[in-house]
Design an enzyme around this catalytic site. Structure first.
Site, short mmCIF file in Angstrom:
data_model
loop_
_atom_site.label_atom_id
_atom_site.label_comp_id
_atom_site.label_asym_id
_atom_site.label_seq_id
_atom_site.Cartn_x
_atom_site.Cartn_y
_atom_site.Cartn_z
N THR A 95 0.87 -1.18 0.00
CA THR A 95 0.00 0.00 0.00
C THR A 95 0.90 1.22 0.00
OG1 THR A 95 -1.70 -1.19 1.23
CG2 THR A 95 -1.87 1.19 1.18
N LYS A 171 -6.87 1.15 -3.69
CA LYS A 171 -6.49 0.52 -2.41
C LYS A 171 -6.60 1.51 -1.26
CE LYS A 171 -4.48 -1.92 0.81
NZ LYS A 171 -5.29 -2.80 1.67
N LYS A 240 -0.63 6.14 8.25
CA LYS A 240 0.12 6.35 7.00
C LYS A 240 -0.80 6.28 5.79
CE LYS A 240 1.66 2.90 4.97
NZ LYS A 240 1.26 1.97 3.87
#
Length: 295
Positions: A95, A171, A240
């Site tokens: 990711t 994603k 994040k």
């Protein structure tokens, strides 16, 4: 297919096991030594550098924690880009940001190498069972070529577009929706508990009727049981991903008010000492706001 796999964390190690089980020849690399021992016992050669691993593969798969790790392993000294053969492909399953994915595509193209993104949806138990959902982006012929490897690791591959970064955007969007589910369940549980309703009954009703999707069942159970450790996905990684989502949204001029709310939940959780817990532990904040003591 000969595959170089870089990143043997909880997700990566499980994915390698499924590739080996499916008959692929795998070589691997990991920054730390300990996780390599169990993978080496499967007959997987462990290489000293990302470049040495990459030169052995038709494709090199990265499954790493964040942009910094992917950038270093791919573009740094002895990185993938130095070892990958012309015409071979790097498949990023991490990711990462849209911006980094675009940069990787350009860097590989300049070397005559191919690049695709194939980030995954699923926690470690899904990776172990080969039940990940995979969002792929890249050239259609390349996606067809790597599909056997992807299908060895996941139960379904969804092609998002011909640009790798499109898969990364999807994603990040999916992870954002998961955090919205966590937050909304936490608020619903806090409200009904304060109203004297058994939260287990609320969970049963919601997840067996209107909200029967796996994401509600999985995270609802974690919140209900307070099972935030050991983490399936650590809190700082959730923060994040939220940050990368907001960066992409700002560039595209698409406001995401709920994402900002979730960001503050992550910051509050980490500030209160919950950084080592599963990202679903942001749910504790809703209980605290309602005046409950939480685990």
């Amino acid at each position: 297919m000969k595959i170089a796999f870089l990143g043997l964390g909880g997700m990566g190690s499980a994915m390698v096991r499924n590739l080996v089980k499916d008959g692929h020849t795998v070589v691997a690399w990991n920054r730390s030594y300990e996780p390599t021992k169990a993978i080496n016992a499967l007959g997987v050669a462990i290489e000293r550098t990302p470049a040495e691993a990459a030169k052995e593969g038709d494709i090199a798969i990265t499954m790493l924690a964040d942009d910094a790790a992917v950038e270093a392993v791919t573009l740094g000294k002895d990185g993938i880009i130095e070892g990958l053969k012309e015409g071979a492909a790097h498949i990023s399953m991490s990711t990462i940001s849209v911006a980094l994915s675009e940069r990787l595509a350009k860097a590989h193209a300049e070397r005559g190498q191919n690049y695709a993104a194939a980030p995954v949806f699923g926690r470690p138990e899904a990776a172990e069972a080969g039940k990940l959902f995979i969002a792929a982006g890249g050239d259609a012929e390349l996606i067809d070529k790597i599909r056997p490897a992807l299908e060895a690791m996941g139960q379904r591959v969804f092609v998002m577009g011909d640009q790798p970064a499109q898969a990364n955007l999807v994603k990040l969007t999916g992870n954002f929706l998961i955090t919205c589910v966590i937050e909304s369940l936490a608020e619903a549980f806090a409200l009904t508990a304060k109203g004297g309703v058994d939260t287990a009954k609320v969970f049963e009703l919601l997840t067996e009727t209107l909200f029967a999707a796996p994401v509600y069942k999985t995270y609802g159970a974690l919140i209900l049981d307070g099972k935030f450790s050991p983490p399936g996905f650590k809190m700082p990684l959730g923060l994040k991903d939220n940050r990368l989502l907001l960066q992409a949204a700002e560039k595209l001029e698409a406001p995401l008010p709920f994402a900002s709310i979730v960001r503050d939940r992550f910051l509050a959780a980490i500030a209160n000492g919950d950084g080592g817990l599963d990202w679903s532990a942001i749910a504790k904040r809703a209980a605290e706001d309602a005046g409950f003591e939480v685990k």
